[in-house]
Design a protein around this motif. Structure first.
Motif, PDB file in Angstrom:
ATOM      1  N   CYS A 156    -111.898  37.514  36.091  1.00 27.66           N
ATOM      2  CA  CYS A 156    -111.072  37.563  34.879  1.00 27.66           C
ATOM      3  C   CYS A 156    -109.808  38.387  35.138  1.00 27.66           C
ATOM      4  N   PHE A 157    -109.092  38.036  36.184  1.00 26.71           N
ATOM      5  CA  PHE A 157    -107.920  38.816  36.566  1.00 26.71           C
ATOM      6  C   PHE A 157    -106.936  38.876  35.398  1.00 26.71           C
ATOM      7  N   ALA A 158    -106.492  40.082  35.065  1.00 26.46           N
ATOM      8  CA  ALA A 158    -105.610  40.264  33.909  1.00 26.46           C
ATOM      9  C   ALA A 158    -104.493  41.264  34.192  1.00 26.46           C
ATOM     10  N   ILE A 176    -109.828  32.930  37.430  1.00 23.98           N
ATOM     11  CA  ILE A 176    -108.893  32.562  36.368  1.00 23.98           C
ATOM     12  C   ILE A 176    -109.616  31.671  35.363  1.00 23.98           C
ATOM     13  N   GLY A 177    -109.512  32.049  34.082  1.00 21.90           N
ATOM     14  CA  GLY A 177    -110.218  31.310  33.043  1.00 21.90           C
ATOM     15  C   GLY A 177    -109.378  31.059  31.818  1.00 21.90           C
ATOM     16  N   LEU A 201    -110.184  30.961  41.926  1.00 22.77           N
ATOM     17  CA  LEU A 201    -111.460  30.374  41.537  1.00 22.77           C
ATOM     18  C   LEU A 201    -111.435  30.123  40.028  1.00 22.77           C
ATOM     19  N   LEU A 202    -112.004  29.002  39.604  1.00 23.60           N
ATOM     20  CA  LEU A 202    -112.121  28.712  38.177  1.00 23.60           C
ATOM     21  C   LEU A 202    -113.324  29.435  37.604  1.00 23.60           C
ATOM     22  N   GLU A 203    -113.184  29.957  36.393  1.00 23.81           N
ATOM     23  CA  GLU A 203    -114.301  30.621  35.734  1.00 23.81           C
ATOM     24  C   GLU A 203    -114.123  30.544  34.222  1.00 23.81           C
ATOM     25  N   THR A 204    -115.220  30.741  33.505  1.00 27.96           N
ATOM     26  CA  THR A 204    -115.124  30.818  32.046  1.00 27.96           C
ATOM     27  C   THR A 204    -115.474  32.194  31.505  1.00 27.96           C
ATOM     28  N   ASP A 205    -116.404  32.906  32.155  1.00 30.67           N
ATOM     29  CA  ASP A 205    -117.024  34.108  31.595  1.00 30.67           C
ATOM     30  C   ASP A 205    -117.790  33.752  30.327  1.00 30.67           C
ATOM     31  N   SER A 206    -118.283  32.512  30.262  1.00 31.39           N
ATOM     32  CA  SER A 206    -119.055  32.068  29.088  1.00 31.39           C
ATOM     33  C   SER A 206    -120.149  33.076  28.782  1.00 31.39           C
ATOM     34  N   PRO A 207    -120.326  33.366  27.488  1.00 32.61           N
ATOM     35  CA  PRO A 207    -119.799  32.700  26.293  1.00 32.61           C
ATOM     36  C   PRO A 207    -118.472  33.262  25.778  1.00 32.61           C
ATOM     37  N   PRO A 225    -111.672  22.083  31.956  1.00 33.77           N
ATOM     38  CA  PRO A 225    -110.506  21.209  32.124  1.00 33.77           C
ATOM     39  C   PRO A 225    -109.233  21.727  31.457  1.00 33.77           C
ATOM     40  N   TYR A 226    -109.363  22.528  30.406  1.00 35.26           N
ATOM     41  CA  TYR A 226    -108.175  23.106  29.775  1.00 35.26           C
ATOM     42  C   TYR A 226    -107.522  24.146  30.692  1.00 35.26           C
ATOM     43  N   VAL A 227    -108.352  24.868  31.432  1.00 33.92           N
ATOM     44  CA  VAL A 227    -107.828  25.826  32.416  1.00 33.92           C
ATOM     45  C   VAL A 227    -107.212  25.070  33.589  1.00 33.92           C
ATOM     46  N   VAL A 228    -107.879  24.009  34.010  1.00 37.72           N
ATOM     47  CA  VAL A 228    -107.349  23.164  35.090  1.00 37.72           C
ATOM     48  C   VAL A 228    -105.960  22.644  34.719  1.00 37.72           C
TER      49      VAL A 228
END
Length: 257
Positions: A156-158, A176-177, A201-207, A225-228
């Motif tokens: 979750c790089f910020a 990156i999410g 790397l793609l991530e969500t950190d769901s939920p 896909p929205y992050v993509v």
């Protein structure tokens, strides 16, 4: 094929529909999921998901805000769990100063962060780094443990592109999410424009951290896909290229090639 590099599907937010949701991933283009532990209890629930689903792998570690539960006995137990099949990383570990502001708590976080970094090095596993409002101390602890010798991803790089530049010197990756889709994420978008795609790397950190247009609702990998799309726009390439490159990145990072 999308590689979800950071989620928490053992979270109680998924208790009502976990089975159906995970069962829908293949038809929605989600090929891999790394479920990331945050506490000693979630090590066990992550292991259960790893056993239940072929496409789910695990990162085992203790989040900074949960380090109060660690002692020598259960730290030895945690180390033993790293031998579990399909364990691909130590994480998530690091520092979180957003919630924890007391000096003694921060000192405890730094101690167990250093211990888990050393453990990852000894077990030859990559690390998933959590760092919130603690950029300098995160860097100092990692430098003190020679973390440049580890493969790592800053989850979750910020931070700014200047901080990204420092971690790129160590060949680190960046998770990156959904935040990338937020209208007020100017700093992150500048950093992502700077970071090479082969280090993302793609991530969500769901939920958590659900992307637009679902911000405020429960997150899940089906929203990646929205992050993509946001990444593709920033990098000026196709969404298919983003999926292919980030999947290849993650397979290499987690040694699933």
């Amino acid at each position: 094929m999308i590689f979800e590099s950071h989620a928490h599907y053992d979270d109680e937010a998924f208790d009502a529909d976990r089975e159906a949701l995970l069962g829908s991933f293949a038809e929605n283009g989600i090929g891999y999921v790394v479920n990331v532990a945050a506490s000693l209890d979630s090590v066990k629930t992550t292991q259960a998901l790893m056993k239940r689903w072929d496409f789910v792998y695990g990162a085992l570690g203790v989040h900074p805000s949960e380090t109060g539960e660690l002692n020598e006995e259960n730290f030895a137990w945690l180390r033993a769990q790293l031998k579990t099949p399909k364990t691909v990383a130590v994480g998530e570990i690091g520092l979180d100063y957003y919630w924890d502001k007391e000096e003694d708590v921060r000192a405890r976080q730094k101690e167990w962060f250093a211990r888990q970094l050393a453990m990852a090095k000894e077990e030859r596993l990559p690390v998933i780094i959590h760092s919130r409002d603690a950029a300098k101390d995160t860097w100092d602890v990692m430098e003190g443990e020679s973390a440049k010798e580890l493969r790592g991803v800053v989850h979750c790089f910020a931070y700014t592109k200047e901080t990204a530049r420092d971690f790129l010197k160590w060949d680190y990756y960046f998770g990156i999410g959904g935040v990338l889709t937020f209208k007020n994420a100017k700093k992150l978008k500048e950093a992502v424009e700077y970071i090479p795609l082969d280090r993302i790397l793609l991530e969500t950190d769901s939920p958590y951290l659900t992307p637009e247009p679902y911000r405020g609702k429960r997150n899940c990998s089906r929203y990646l896909p929205y992050v993509v799309r946001a990444l593709a726009e920033i990098k000026g390439i196709s969404e298919e290229e983003v999926e292919e490159i980030t999947c290849r990145n993650a397979r290499g990072f987690f040694s699933l090639t």
